[in-house]
Design a protein around this motif. Sequence first.
Motif, PDB file in Angstrom:
ATOM      1  N   TYR A   1     -26.835  -2.289  42.313  1.00 38.52           N
ATOM      2  CA  TYR A   1     -26.346  -1.509  41.175  1.00 38.52           C
ATOM      3  C   TYR A   1     -25.412  -2.327  40.298  1.00 38.52           C
ATOM      4  O   TYR A   1     -25.416  -2.184  39.068  1.00 38.52           O
ATOM      5  CB  TYR A   1     -25.616  -0.259  41.676  1.00 38.52           C
ATOM      6  CG  TYR A   1     -25.273   0.715  40.579  1.00 38.52           C
ATOM      7  CD1 TYR A   1     -26.213   1.632  40.118  1.00 38.52           C
ATOM      8  CD2 TYR A   1     -24.006   0.727  39.988  1.00 38.52           C
ATOM      9  CE1 TYR A   1     -25.903   2.528  39.108  1.00 38.52           C
ATOM     10  CE2 TYR A   1     -23.690   1.612  38.980  1.00 38.52           C
ATOM     11  CZ  TYR A   1     -24.641   2.516  38.543  1.00 38.52           C
ATOM     12  OH  TYR A   1     -24.333   3.388  37.528  1.00 38.52           O
ATOM     13  N   PHE A   2     -24.616  -3.200  40.915  1.00 41.35           N
ATOM     14  CA  PHE A   2     -23.713  -4.032  40.107  1.00 41.35           C
ATOM     15  C   PHE A   2     -24.492  -4.875  39.116  1.00 41.35           C
ATOM     16  O   PHE A   2     -24.118  -4.982  37.947  1.00 41.35           O
ATOM     17  CB  PHE A   2     -22.868  -4.939  41.003  1.00 41.35           C
ATOM     18  CG  PHE A   2     -21.974  -5.867  40.220  1.00 41.35           C
ATOM     19  CD1 PHE A   2     -20.720  -5.445  39.813  1.00 41.35           C
ATOM     20  CD2 PHE A   2     -22.397  -7.139  39.871  1.00 41.35           C
ATOM     21  CE1 PHE A   2     -19.905  -6.282  39.056  1.00 41.35           C
ATOM     22  CE2 PHE A   2     -21.596  -7.989  39.127  1.00 41.35           C
ATOM     23  CZ  PHE A   2     -20.335  -7.560  38.720  1.00 41.35           C
ATOM     24  N   PHE A   3     -25.571  -5.478  39.556  1.00 48.58           N
ATOM     25  CA  PHE A   3     -26.318  -6.394  38.704  1.00 48.58           C
ATOM     26  C   PHE A   3     -27.335  -5.698  37.806  1.00 48.58           C
ATOM     27  O   PHE A   3     -27.585  -6.166  36.685  1.00 48.58           O
ATOM     28  CB  PHE A   3     -27.037  -7.447  39.561  1.00 48.58           C
ATOM     29  CG  PHE A   3     -26.108  -8.378  40.284  1.00 48.58           C
ATOM     30  CD1 PHE A   3     -25.485  -9.413  39.610  1.00 48.58           C
ATOM     31  CD2 PHE A   3     -25.844  -8.210  41.632  1.00 48.58           C
ATOM     32  CE1 PHE A   3     -24.621 -10.275  40.270  1.00 48.58           C
ATOM     33  CE2 PHE A   3     -24.986  -9.059  42.305  1.00 48.58           C
ATOM     34  CZ  PHE A   3     -24.367 -10.099  41.622  1.00 48.58           C
ATOM     35  N   PHE A   4     -27.905  -4.586  38.257  1.00 47.06           N
ATOM     36  CA  PHE A   4     -29.044  -4.016  37.534  1.00 47.06           C
ATOM     37  C   PHE A   4     -28.913  -2.525  37.203  1.00 47.06           C
ATOM     38  O   PHE A   4     -29.863  -1.930  36.707  1.00 47.06           O
ATOM     39  CB  PHE A   4     -30.324  -4.236  38.342  1.00 47.06           C
ATOM     40  CG  PHE A   4     -30.538  -5.668  38.725  1.00 47.06           C
ATOM     41  CD1 PHE A   4     -30.751  -6.635  37.759  1.00 47.06           C
ATOM     42  CD2 PHE A   4     -30.492  -6.061  40.055  1.00 47.06           C
ATOM     43  CE1 PHE A   4     -30.940  -7.970  38.108  1.00 47.06           C
ATOM     44  CE2 PHE A   4     -30.673  -7.388  40.422  1.00 47.06           C
ATOM     45  CZ  PHE A   4     -30.902  -8.342  39.445  1.00 47.06           C
ATOM     46  N   GLY A   5     -27.780  -1.901  37.478  1.00 48.77           N
ATOM     47  CA  GLY A   5     -27.625  -0.482  37.169  1.00 48.77           C
ATOM     48  C   GLY A   5     -26.550  -0.274  36.121  1.00 48.77           C
ATOM     49  O   GLY A   5     -25.731  -1.168  35.861  1.00 48.77           O
ATOM     50  N   PRO A   6     -26.481   0.895  35.493  1.00 43.67           N
ATOM     51  CA  PRO A   6     -27.446   2.003  35.587  1.00 43.67           C
ATOM     52  C   PRO A   6     -28.680   1.747  34.730  1.00 43.67           C
ATOM     53  O   PRO A   6     -28.690   0.821  33.912  1.00 43.67           O
ATOM     54  CB  PRO A   6     -26.649   3.185  35.039  1.00 43.67           C
ATOM     55  CG  PRO A   6     -25.722   2.553  34.046  1.00 43.67           C
ATOM     56  CD  PRO A   6     -25.341   1.217  34.619  1.00 43.67           C
ATOM     57  N   LEU A   7     -29.699   2.576  34.918  1.00 42.88           N
ATOM     58  CA  LEU A   7     -30.972   2.335  34.254  1.00 42.88           C
ATOM     59  C   LEU A   7     -30.924   2.623  32.754  1.00 42.88           C
ATOM     60  O   LEU A   7     -31.730   2.093  31.996  1.00 42.88           O
ATOM     61  CB  LEU A   7     -32.065   3.190  34.906  1.00 42.88           C
ATOM     62  CG  LEU A   7     -32.364   2.888  36.372  1.00 42.88           C
ATOM     63  CD1 LEU A   7     -33.409   3.867  36.909  1.00 42.88           C
ATOM     64  CD2 LEU A   7     -32.830   1.449  36.548  1.00 42.88           C
ATOM     65  N   ASP A   8     -29.986   3.468  32.314  1.00 45.43           N
ATOM     66  CA  ASP A   8     -29.988   3.928  30.925  1.00 45.43           C
ATOM     67  C   ASP A   8     -29.050   3.151  30.011  1.00 45.43           C
ATOM     68  O   ASP A   8     -28.894   3.502  28.845  1.00 45.43           O
ATOM     69  CB  ASP A   8     -29.633   5.416  30.865  1.00 45.43           C
ATOM     70  CG  ASP A   8     -28.231   5.687  31.424  1.00 45.43           C
ATOM     71  OD1 ASP A   8     -27.745   4.847  32.202  1.00 45.43           O
ATOM     72  OD2 ASP A   8     -27.650   6.731  31.069  1.00 45.43           O
ATOM     73  N   LYS A   9     -28.404   2.079  30.499  1.00 47.26           N
ATOM     74  CA  LYS A   9     -27.488   1.333  29.636  1.00 47.26           C
ATOM     75  C   LYS A   9     -27.284  -0.068  30.181  1.00 47.26           C
ATOM     76  O   LYS A   9     -27.741  -0.404  31.274  1.00 47.26           O
ATOM     77  CB  LYS A   9     -26.144   2.062  29.537  1.00 47.26           C
ATOM     78  CG  LYS A   9     -25.402   2.174  30.850  1.00 47.26           C
ATOM     79  CD  LYS A   9     -24.229   3.121  30.784  1.00 47.26           C
ATOM     80  CE  LYS A   9     -23.204   2.733  29.766  1.00 47.26           C
ATOM     81  NZ  LYS A   9     -21.996   3.591  29.848  1.00 47.26           N
ATOM     82  N   GLY A  10     -26.603  -0.885  29.379  1.00 47.80           N
ATOM     83  CA  GLY A  10     -26.258  -2.228  29.825  1.00 47.80           C
ATOM     84  C   GLY A  10     -27.422  -3.196  29.838  1.00 47.80           C
ATOM     85  O   GLY A  10     -27.544  -4.027  30.738  1.00 47.80           O
TER      86      GLY A  10
END
Length: 531
Positions: free
Chosen positions: A278-287
Motif C-alpha cells: 500500500y505504501f508504494f502502490f495505494g490507494p487506487l484512486d489517487k497518487g
Amino acid sequence: MYPADVISKIRSTITPDRKFAFLSAFGTGLLVHFYRLTNHLLTWDSVYNFYDPQNKVGHGRCFLTLGCGISSYYDIQWIIGLFSLLWLSLTCVCLAEIFALRRKGLIFLTSAITVTFPSVAGTFAYMYTADGYFLAQLTATLAVLVTIRFRKGWIGGLFLLAFSYGSYQAYVSYAVMLILTWLVLQIIRKGIASEGSTSPAASADPAQTAATPTLQVQTARLLLMGICGTVLYFIANKVLVLLQHETLAAYNGIGSMSVPGPSECVVAVRNSLIDFAYFFFGPLDKGYLFKGINILLFVVLITLVLIAWSRMKVCRIKGILLTLLCFAAMPFACFMIYFVSSDVRYYMLMEAGLSLIYLLPLLLYETLHLYDDDEPRFVGKCIISWLAILAVIASAFYFIIVDNISYLYMTTSNEKTFYLLSRMAGVMEQTEGYESANRLAVIGHFDGYDDIDLNLPPAMAGVRDSYIVSESAHYTAMFDTYYGIRLDTYTRDEITSLQKESDIMNMPCWPAPGSVKVKDHTVVIKISDEK
C-alpha cells in the motif's frame, strides 16, 4: 590529552567523503524543511508538550528523555530542528561508510533520500520530540556500523541498539533493513568476484581486506548484537518501570507486546505485506505520479538484481537464494512490530526503514560498477544506469513536494484552530457565570477528529485537513498555553455522564447561540451530538 589534541584527532578522521555526506545532508535538509523549522506548528499532541520532560517509560521509551533533554524539553522548533538535522546528517555519514560510497553523486542522492523521506516530515510534525527520535535513528545506524567495522564492535553495538530501542522502538526496523540491504550487497559482491581475486565492487570498500572476517562471521556478530541489544533494552525498561511505579500503556500496542503464536504470525505476515504494497502502490484512486515513480523504481531494481545474478561466478545458486531470502524478509522487517503486537497501528513516523528501498537502485548501480570504463558498453546498460539515477532523483523530488504540502496543511489547520478558539474564548467571556467557572467540558467532535494522517500519498502522520483539537483536554491545554485561560478539563467519563443530562441534550451545537453555557462552575461547549 589537551583540547587541541582532541580536536586534531577528530579532524584527522573527517575524510572528504564524510564531510561531503554531512554537508550535503545538512544543507539539503535545511532547505527542504526550513519552513517547518521556522514556524511553530502544532498537532493534537503538541498542545500537551509546550514543555514536557519526555519521560515515557510507560510507552517503552525509557531513554527518550535523555535524547530530548539535549535541546531542553521546550517545543522550540528551531533548536530542535537543528539538532535533528545534525543527527540525520551523521546518519548519512554512517550510511556512506556502511555501503562504502565514494562517488559524490551517489553520496548526495543517498543523503537526499534520507533527509527528504516522508518519515522525516512526519516526525517534524511532532517537533517537540523529533531530536530524540532522530538520535534513535542515528544510534541504530551506528550499532550496525560498529558491528560490521570492528571485531568486538558488536559489544558497543548492543548498547547503541538498546538506546535506540529505548528512544523510539520503531527504529529497530531501520536497523534490520540496514542489515538486510548490506547483506544483499555483500552477497552480490562476493558472487561476482572471480575465484581468488577481488571484484572492483568489493575493492571499493576499504573495509574489505584480507583481514576482513567472513560474511558468516559478520552475520553472526550482527545477530548477536541484535539479540543482546533487544534483551538489554527490555531489562532496562522493565527496571525503570518498576522503579518509577509505572505500567506499560495500552497506547499503540505497547502494553500488549508478547511472543506471537501461529495465528498471530499469519496476521502479522498479512498486515506487513498489505502495508508494504500500500505504501508504494495505494490507494487506487489517487497518487498516480507517486505510483508511477515507484513502478519505475521496482522495474529498475528488478533489472539490476537480474544483472547481478547473471554476473555471479562464485556460489551462484546459493547467492541467488540468499539474496531472494533477504529481499523476501524486507516487508516483514519494515513492519516487524506486527509480530509482537497485534494492536499496533503503523504510521509514517515508524516507516523510516522503507527509505532504504529507494537507496537500493543506487547501491546496486555502485556495486555492479555499471559506469566502469573497463566494462563493455551497450545501450541497455546505459539506459538502466540513467533510469536508476532518474528514479531516485524523481523520488527525492516527490518527497520534497509532499513534505512541504504537509507543512502547508499543518499551517492551515493551525490557523483554523486558533481562529476557532479565539471565537470560543470571546463567546465564553460573554457567557453569564463565566467569571466563577473553573472547569471546561467540550462535548462532541468536528468531522475528521480521529484522523492522524493525510494520504497525499503517502499517508503523512501528524497532518489533518481539519482542526487539530478533538477532545476536551486539547481545548483546555490550548486555552491555557496560548490564551492564558486556565480551566481544569473534564475527563471522558465525566463528559459521557454530562451528555445524558436533559439540558445538555437540548443545547444547540456550535456555533449556534446557546452552544456555550456555564453550569455548576463548568464552561460547557457543545460541538455535536456525537457520543
